[in-house]
Design a protein around this motif. Structure first.
Motif, PDB file in Angstrom:
ATOM      1  N   VAL A  51       0.863  -1.123   0.042  1.00 46.96           N
ATOM      2  CA  VAL A  51      -0.201   0.036  -0.010  1.00 46.96           C
ATOM      3  C   VAL A  51       0.746   1.316   0.086  1.00 46.96           C
ATOM      4  O   VAL A  51       0.631   2.182  -0.807  1.00 46.96           O
ATOM      5  CB  VAL A  51      -0.917   0.093   1.232  1.00 46.96           C
ATOM      6  N   LEU A  52       1.915   1.328   0.854  1.00 46.56           N
ATOM      7  CA  LEU A  52       2.880   2.466   0.650  1.00 46.56           C
ATOM      8  C   LEU A  52       3.669   2.487  -0.499  1.00 46.56           C
ATOM      9  O   LEU A  52       3.608   3.899  -0.973  1.00 46.56           O
ATOM     10  CB  LEU A  52       3.903   2.213   1.769  1.00 46.56           C
ATOM     11  N   LEU A  53       3.954   1.570  -1.266  1.00 46.07           N
ATOM     12  CA  LEU A  53       4.529   1.660  -2.481  1.00 46.07           C
ATOM     13  C   LEU A  53       3.480   2.072  -3.556  1.00 46.07           C
ATOM     14  O   LEU A  53       3.766   2.734  -4.394  1.00 46.07           O
ATOM     15  CB  LEU A  53       4.925   0.087  -3.079  1.00 46.07           C
ATOM     16  N   LEU A  54       2.309   1.660  -3.546  1.00 51.07           N
ATOM     17  CA  LEU A  54       1.050   2.158  -4.206  1.00 51.07           C
ATOM     18  C   LEU A  54       0.813   3.465  -3.935  1.00 51.07           C
ATOM     19  O   LEU A  54       0.754   4.313  -5.246  1.00 51.07           O
ATOM     20  CB  LEU A  54      -0.043   1.393  -3.980  1.00 51.07           C
ATOM     21  N   LYS A  55       1.170   4.041  -2.900  1.00 50.40           N
ATOM     22  CA  LYS A  55       0.861   5.526  -2.607  1.00 50.40           C
ATOM     23  C   LYS A  55       1.950   6.395  -3.333  1.00 50.40           C
ATOM     24  O   LYS A  55       1.437   7.622  -4.080  1.00 50.40           O
ATOM     25  CB  LYS A  55       0.755   5.944  -0.983  1.00 50.40           C
ATOM     26  N   GLN A  56       3.171   5.991  -3.572  1.00 50.42           N
ATOM     27  CA  GLN A  56       3.950   6.562  -4.099  1.00 50.42           C
ATOM     28  C   GLN A  56       3.729   6.862  -5.778  1.00 50.42           C
ATOM     29  O   GLN A  56       4.504   7.845  -6.553  1.00 50.42           O
ATOM     30  CB  GLN A  56       5.491   5.805  -3.998  1.00 50.42           C
ATOM     31  N   ASN A  57       3.178   5.690  -6.244  1.00 47.52           N
ATOM     32  CA  ASN A  57       3.052   5.564  -7.614  1.00 47.52           C
ATOM     33  C   ASN A  57       1.582   6.288  -8.036  1.00 47.52           C
ATOM     34  O   ASN A  57       1.383   6.538  -9.322  1.00 47.52           O
ATOM     35  CB  ASN A  57       2.815   4.241  -8.251  1.00 47.52           C
ATOM     36  N   ILE A  58       1.103   6.754  -6.982  1.00 50.28           N
ATOM     37  CA  ILE A  58      -0.260   7.591  -7.569  1.00 50.28           C
ATOM     38  C   ILE A  58      -0.414   8.763  -6.637  1.00 50.28           C
ATOM     39  O   ILE A  58      -1.436   9.480  -6.380  1.00 50.28           O
ATOM     40  CB  ILE A  58      -1.765   6.649  -6.966  1.00 50.28           C
ATOM     41  N   LEU A  62      -5.292  12.523  -6.337  1.00 46.10           N
ATOM     42  CA  LEU A  62      -5.797  12.721  -5.035  1.00 46.10           C
ATOM     43  C   LEU A  62      -6.987  11.823  -4.774  1.00 46.10           C
ATOM     44  O   LEU A  62      -6.969  11.566  -3.654  1.00 46.10           O
ATOM     45  CB  LEU A  62      -6.223  14.211  -4.960  1.00 46.10           C
ATOM     46  N   VAL A  63      -7.864  11.546  -5.602  1.00 45.52           N
ATOM     47  CA  VAL A  63      -8.988  10.425  -5.125  1.00 45.52           C
ATOM     48  C   VAL A  63      -8.167   8.880  -4.842  1.00 45.52           C
ATOM     49  O   VAL A  63      -8.531   8.625  -3.864  1.00 45.52           O
ATOM     50  CB  VAL A  63      -9.872  10.212  -6.301  1.00 45.52           C
ATOM     51  N   ALA A  64      -7.393   8.548  -5.847  1.00 46.96           N
ATOM     52  CA  ALA A  64      -6.843   7.202  -5.485  1.00 46.96           C
ATOM     53  C   ALA A  64      -6.052   7.293  -4.460  1.00 46.96           C
ATOM     54  O   ALA A  64      -6.074   6.334  -3.536  1.00 46.96           O
ATOM     55  CB  ALA A  64      -6.134   6.816  -6.757  1.00 46.96           C
ATOM     56  N   LEU A  65      -5.194   8.292  -4.169  1.00 46.10           N
ATOM     57  CA  LEU A  65      -4.308   8.615  -2.724  1.00 46.10           C
ATOM     58  C   LEU A  65      -5.358   8.474  -1.641  1.00 46.10           C
ATOM     59  O   LEU A  65      -4.938   7.976  -0.554  1.00 46.10           O
ATOM     60  CB  LEU A  65      -3.708   9.853  -2.985  1.00 46.10           C
ATOM     61  N   GLN A  66      -6.204   9.037  -1.614  1.00 41.16           N
ATOM     62  CA  GLN A  66      -7.366   9.029  -0.562  1.00 41.16           C
ATOM     63  C   GLN A  66      -7.655   7.680  -0.144  1.00 41.16           C
ATOM     64  O   GLN A  66      -7.802   7.290   0.894  1.00 41.16           O
ATOM     65  CB  GLN A  66      -8.290   9.966  -0.506  1.00 41.16           C
ATOM     66  N   LYS A  67      -7.773   6.869  -1.105  1.00 41.10           N
ATOM     67  CA  LYS A  67      -8.268   5.373  -0.944  1.00 41.10           C
ATOM     68  C   LYS A  67      -7.192   4.704  -0.599  1.00 41.10           C
ATOM     69  O   LYS A  67      -7.408   3.836   0.372  1.00 41.10           O
ATOM     70  CB  LYS A  67      -8.797   4.988  -2.452  1.00 41.10           C
ATOM     71  N   GLU A  70      -6.935   5.216   2.941  1.00 40.81           N
ATOM     72  CA  GLU A  70      -7.852   4.548   3.811  1.00 40.81           C
ATOM     73  C   GLU A  70      -7.513   3.135   3.951  1.00 40.81           C
ATOM     74  O   GLU A  70      -7.652   2.308   4.955  1.00 40.81           O
ATOM     75  CB  GLU A  70      -9.265   4.663   3.145  1.00 40.81           C
ATOM     76  N   MET A  71      -6.652   2.519   2.871  1.00 36.97           N
ATOM     77  CA  MET A  71      -6.474   1.130   2.830  1.00 36.97           C
ATOM     78  C   MET A  71      -5.297   1.003   3.837  1.00 36.97           C
ATOM     79  O   MET A  71      -5.229  -0.071   4.744  1.00 36.97           O
ATOM     80  CB  MET A  71      -6.078   0.826   1.456  1.00 36.97           C
ATOM     81  N   LYS A  72      -4.474   1.870   4.110  1.00 37.03           N
ATOM     82  CA  LYS A  72      -3.527   1.851   5.204  1.00 37.03           C
ATOM     83  C   LYS A  72      -3.940   1.870   6.593  1.00 37.03           C
ATOM     84  O   LYS A  72      -3.467   1.111   7.189  1.00 37.03           O
ATOM     85  CB  LYS A  72      -2.486   2.865   4.788  1.00 37.03           C
ATOM     86  N   ARG A  73      -5.048   2.686   6.681  1.00 31.70           N
ATOM     87  CA  ARG A  73      -5.412   2.684   7.967  1.00 31.70           C
ATOM     88  C   ARG A  73      -6.094   1.534   8.281  1.00 31.70           C
ATOM     89  O   ARG A  73      -6.166   0.996   9.708  1.00 31.70           O
ATOM     90  CB  ARG A  73      -6.449   3.974   8.209  1.00 31.70           C
ATOM     91  N   LEU A  74      -6.854   0.926   7.545  1.00 27.70           N
ATOM     92  CA  LEU A  74      -7.485  -0.322   7.589  1.00 27.70           C
ATOM     93  C   LEU A  74      -6.633  -1.415   7.761  1.00 27.70           C
ATOM     94  O   LEU A  74      -6.999  -2.556   8.524  1.00 27.70           O
ATOM     95  CB  LEU A  74      -8.405  -0.742   6.135  1.00 27.70           C
TER      96      LEU A  74
END
Length: 229
Positions: A51-58, A62-67, A70-74
Motif C-alpha cells: 500500500v505504501l508503494l502504491l501511494k508513491q505511484n499515485i 488525489l482520489v486514488a491517494l485518499q483511497k 484508507e487502505m493503510k488505516r484499515l
C-alpha cells in the motif's frame, strides 16, 4: 469476612488427567498464537508495504491517494486486532517468566480500564515450570477481569513474593467487594481459579465482603527448587 479456600493435597488420577489436558490446551494456545503472529503478521506487513508503494505511484491522483490512505488505516487497524487476539490467546511475555508476564497484564489492565494497577515483585524472580507460570498468570488474569467487570475499583495492586521455596501472589483491589456465598453460586471465574490452584497443588484464598474490596491470595511452592532438592 467471608473466605474461600483450597488446600494442598495429593493429586488423584482424574486431577492428573486435568493437568495433562490443561497443558495440552496451553500448548495449543501457544501454537495458534505463534502461527497468527508469524504467518498472518507477515502477510499484513507485506500488504502494508504494498500500500505504501502504491501511494508513491499515485501521488498525482488525489482520489486514488485518499483511497490508499484508507487502505493503510484499515491494514493498521487489522494488525492491531491481530496483536490483541494473539495476546489474549497467549501473551509472548509468558515466554520470559512470570514477572514480565504480570507486568504485561498490569500494563494491559491500566490501558484498557484507566484504573491504576501496580505490580510489586519482592525477592528473586521465581524459576517456575510452565504449569505454575501459566496457572499464576491465568489466576491474575481472571482476577483482573472480575475487577474490571464488577468491582468499580480505583486502585489495584498485584504483589508477587518469593521467599525460600515459597511463592505468594496477592491481587487486591479497593472496590465494592461482593458477598462470597452468593458469588460462588454463579461464578465460573472463581471456580476456574480454584481448579487451577488445585492443579498446581497450591493454596488459594479469596476474601471479600460488600463495601470492602477483595483480596485473592495464592501460595505455591517453587517447583524448580523442589525438583532440585
Amino acid at each position: 469476612m467471608r473466605t474461600i479456600h483450597t488446600k494442598r493435597r495429593l493429586l488423584a488420577l482424574p486431577e492428573l488427567d486435568s493437568i495433562c489436558l490443561e497443558a495440552a490446551r496451553e500448548a495449543e494456545r501457544k501454537r495458534i498464537a505463534m502461527e497468527m503472529h508469524d504467518e498472518l503478521g507477515q502477510l499484513l506487513t507485506a500488504l502494508r508495504i504494498e500500500v505504501l508503494l502504491l501511494k508513491q505511484n499515485i501521488a498525482d491522483d488525489l482520489v486514488a491517494l485518499q483511497k490508499a490512505d484508507e487502505m493503510k488505516r484499515l491494514v493498521d487497524s487489522i494488525m492491531g486486532v491481530v496483536r490483541g487476539v494473539v495476546n489474549h490467546i497467549r501473551p509472548a511475555a509468558l515466554d520470559f517468566g512470570i514477572v514480565p508476564a504480570l507486568e504485561w497484564l498490569a500494563d494491559d489492565f491500566r490501558r484498557r480500564t484507566r484504573i491504576p494497577c501496580c505490580l510489586i515483585a519482592v525477592g528473586p524472580e521465581p524459576s517456575l515450570s510452565e504449569l505454575h507460570t501459566v496457572g499464576i498468570f491465568r489466576i491474575v488474569q481472571e482476577s483482573l477481569t472480575n475487577i474490571s467487570r464488577h468491582a468499580f475499583a480505583s486502585q489495584v495492586e498485584i504483589r508477587l513474593t518469593k521467599s525460600g521455596s515459597r511463592v505468594e501472589l496477592i491481587v487486591a483491589d479497593n472496590g465494592r467487594g461482593f458477598d462470597m456465598p452468593v458469588r460462588r453460586l454463579g461464578s465460573y471465574g472463581l471456580v476456574g481459579m480454584a481448579e487451577r490452584a488445585r492443579m498446581m497443588d497450591a493454596h488459594l484464598k479469596i476474601e471479600s465482603r460488600p463495601g470492602n474490596g477483595s483480596v485473592v491470595q495464592l501460595r505455591v511452592q517453587d517447583d524448580s527448587l523442589s525438583a532440585d532438592g
